[in-house]
Design an enzyme around this catalytic site. Structure first.
Site: not given
Ligand SMILES: CCCCCCCC/C=C\CCCC(=O)SCCNC(=O)CCNC(=O)[C@H](O)C(C)(C)COP(=O)(O)OP(=O)(O)OC[C@H]1O[C@@H](n2cnc3c(N)ncnc32)[C@H](O)[C@@H]1OP(=O)(O)O
Ligand code: FAD
Length: 654
Positions: A434, A534
């Site tokens: 994915e 992040r």
């Protein structure tokens, strides 16, 4: 809390675990209601009970003792048996209920209809027009046909624009001609495509009048519906064993001038008329909708994999005694070691944080879907950015947590009796499928850079990036005042994420100003950009956890969740050791925190994580049941090693 409220307490359990459960300060069922949502928590209990009553749905032997063929057969057998009972057990329209049933019965190693539900049906729902839905979707839901999602090729997975499979429109015959022109154009990886499926949504580059129009989705029949034999002009097979997921037949596919009717292109958004006129979709990336669907669901799935690993290791850490803290006293449970607590508890906090973030990403997906049905494409970009970041951060951190949980079990953690190897293998696959994680981080990076540009233009971005406009506030962890609560921690977190995003944006600007092309400048900044993505995602997870805890009504549950939130915020912020204070606070509730995940033994498939804590006797039973123990001397040993040794002995006597 009084012991009778702890639903996990049972007669005859290992007293070490009973002792732990008596210490719980909250009702594990109430915490389960928060972790799963009260409806799903209740349904999971009912589903587990229903499965207990149907012996054909139980494992015939532990999965790690099965060969690949046996695993594939076992999963197929269970899918068939489930098909007879499924509508009595779950509401099929509820993804998470169905997913729970599958995990409990079939497990995490894959099954012949994983991709059918994860992507084939969602792709039809998102990309087929009404007439096509009537033709295929209803049959797919009834499981008259089994499908997969065939996008990745041997040579390209990430870069979809370079997919080599072609779908060339033939106006005369009103057909598409599908081709795999090169070795690297073979479809490679699609789950269940090797042996199980008879249909696939194949993603191919559309060509009309020699014009390349980019990747589009086409319905292709792979196998005969009666004989299940491969259709003409198609070559298909399994790609072989993998690190994990070996109950699944990931496959390859070669298409050789395969003709399909014009109406086999999914035409809800992009359309090709009979005369070859092409109508663009309202949003260029609507063809990627099935991927966004899976990404938004992967977060809860990975929270659960982390929960599996941590409940195994936390329970085991409470029955495993080794070494002394006070040499004058008995050997201690290994959970008493500060290092063991430091190894496990921040990940327990993360499992809760990820589950809450996952519930939110599913909710956002549903909102986007409804708004898209009403013709509004505005939410697509936000959801793509959010799910790209969450998918990447959560799969990566879940993998780290699972590995720590394995190490926390010492040597026995390395035995498949713990099941850690499979949980890890399945968990880290999510870093790749994915959308490879570092690539997905860049997708979020693009979104953050745009937000910075709008801040610099004096605009105020809203939603998850609103904090980027809050420069000048107080910010470092040192500034946090003891009584200001978690909002201060969140502000410190925002500051760190904002600073990193601006740093990346400024660096990008500097490279662009120096005359580098946009693409080259981008590549020079991707490490900084991914750091920003992040931090942004970890901020989102932390904020969501914070807001979620504020909503909890039961005070005892809220208190333990606040302990976890406190640990999470500190751990995330410092990203090193948490304070001893948090470890001490979590310690009495450690087992009850993992009991609240209500993972049944059947679902766990782990000797070490047994709810009753009777580990050692069952480890011995496990070893005795190994296939390799069925013969005193293995046939392969007789064939290879014995002659080798005999020969060596003979040689030495000469
Ligand atoms: C029920 C759920 C169960 C869950 C569990 C299931 C377990 C099953 C196990 C395994 C299943 C595995 C299945 C698969 O792996 S299927 C294959 C998946 N493949 C990928 O994910 C490929 C990754 N690559 C991509 O997605 C794209 O190539 C890309 C990296 C996004 C780049 O695409 P592209 O080159 O077209 O686009 P650009 O980078 O140039 O960006 C242009 C603008 O488009 C925006 N964009 C990109 N993607 C999307 C999207 N999906 N939605 C919305 N917008 C998108 C991008 O942000 C750019 O926007 P901008 O405004 O900046 O121009
Ligand atoms: C268990 C499993 C199940 C799968 N199931 C399916 C399925 O059902 N259907 C399907 O179609 N596919 C499936 N896949 C394929 C999967 O989606 C792809 O493998 C995945 O998207 C990664 O693409 P890739 O293999 O091309 O990686 P690559 O792109 O080759 O990645 C290799 C390295 O290159 C780096 N890289 C690549 N591009 C860039 C870039 N632009 N910038 C910076 N770095 C870059 C990556 O970060 C990585 O480090 C599955 C894969 C697995 C492992």
């Amino acid at each position: 809390m009084s012991a009778h409220l702890n639903a996990a307490l049972r007669e005859g359990d290992n007293p070490e675990l009973t002792e732990e459960r008596r210490k719980a300060t909250f009702d594990t069922r109430k915490l389960a209601d928060e972790f799963f949502g009260s409806h799903l928590a209740r349904r999971r209990r009912e589903i587990a009970k229903a499965i207990d009553a149907i012996p054909e749905l139980h494992d015939t032997k532990p999965l790690p003792f099965m060969t690949r063929e046996e695993k594939v057969e076992e999963a197929a057998r269970k899918v068939f048996t489930l098909s007879k009972h499924i509508t009595d057990i779950v509401d099929l329209s509820n993804n998470r209920e169905t997913q729970s049933l599958n995990e409990m019965v079939i497990g995490i190693e894959g099954m012949p209809i994983s991709l059918h539900f994860a992507m084939f049906i969602p792709a039809l729902q998102g990309q087929a027009d009404d007439e096509q839905k009537r033709e295929w979707l209803d049959r797919a839901i009834r499981m008259e046909i089994i499908g997969t999602y065939a996008q990745t090729e041997l040579g390209h997975g990430t870069n979809l624009r370079m997919l080599e499979t072609t779908a060339t429109y033939d106006k005369q015959n009103k057909e598409f001609i599908l081709n795999s022109p090169t070795l690297t154009s073979l479809k490679w990886w699609p789950g269940n495509m090797g042996k199980s499926c008879n249909y696939a949504i194949v993603v191919a580059n559309l060509i009309i009048d020699d014009k390349l129009l980019g990747p589009h989705s086409f319905m292709v029949q792979l196998r005969d519906e009666n004989s299940h034999e491969t259709m003409p002009n198609i070559q298909i097979g399994d790609i072989g064993p993998k690190m994990a997921y070996n109950s699944s037949d990931n496959g390859f596919l070669k298409l050789s001038n395969l003709r399909i009717p014009r109406r086999n292109m999914l035409m809800k958004h992009a359309k090709v008329q009979e005369d070859g006129t092409y109508k663009k979709p309202p949003h260029e990336k609507l063809a990627y909708s099935a991927m966004v669907h899976v990404r938004s669901h992967m977060i809860t799935q990975h929270a659960m994999l982390l929960a599996y690993a941590l409940s195994i290791s936390t329970r085991y850490s409470c029955i495993r005694r080794q070494g002394y803290i006070d040499p004058k006293k008995d050997e201690v449970k290994v959970i008493e070691y500060q290092t063991q607590q430091h190894r496990l508890f921040p990940h327990i906090a993360r499992a809760y944080a990820f589950a809450f973030a996952g519930t939110e990403s599913i909710r956002k997906f549903e909102i986007m879907k409804r708004s898209l049905e009403a013709g509004n494409i505005e939410l697509i970009a936000d959801l793509h950015a959010l799910t790209s970041g969450l998918k990447a951060v959560v799969t990566y951190l879940a993998g780290q947590g699972i590995e720590q949980a394995r190490q926390a079990c010492g040597g026995h953690g390395y035995s498949m009796a713990s099941y850690m190897g499979e949980i890890y293998g399945v968990g880290i696959a999510g870093c790749t499928y994915e959308g490879e994680n570092l690539v997905m981080m860049q997708q979020l990076g693009r979104y953050l850079i745009k937000a910075v540009k709008s801040v610099k233009e004096g605009k105020k971005p809203t939603g998850y990036v609103a904090y980027l406009a809050h420069a000048g506030q107080r910010h470092s962890l040192i500034d946090c005042r003891p009584n200001e609560g978690y909002a201060e921690h969140i502000r410190a977190f925002e500051h760190i994420a904002r600073r990193q995003t601006f740093r990346a944006a400024e660096r990008l600007q500097k490279y662009e100003n120096s005359g580098l092309s946009t693409e080259q400048a981008w590549n020079n900044c991707t490490v900084e950009l991914n750091r920003a993505s992040r931090l942004h995602t970890r901020l989102f997870i932390a904020c969501n956890f914070y807001e979620r805890v504020l909503d909890v009504e039961d005070m005892a549950v809220r208190e333990v969740l606040e302990d976890l939130l406190h640990l999470h915020l500190n751990y995330e912020l410092i990203d090193i050791a948490s304070y001893a204070l948090e470890a001490k606070k979590i310690r009495p509730n450690a087992v009850s925190l993992v009991d609240s995940w209500e993972i049944t033994d059947r679902e766990h498939r782990s000797v070490l994580g047994r709810r009753d804590g009777h580990v050692y006797e069952n480890l011995f039973k496990w070893a005795k049941s190994s296939d390799l123990n069925q013969n005193d001397v293995l046939p392969s040993h007789k064939k290879h090693l014995l002659p080798m040794m005999l020969n060596a002995r003979k040689q030495s006597k000469l």
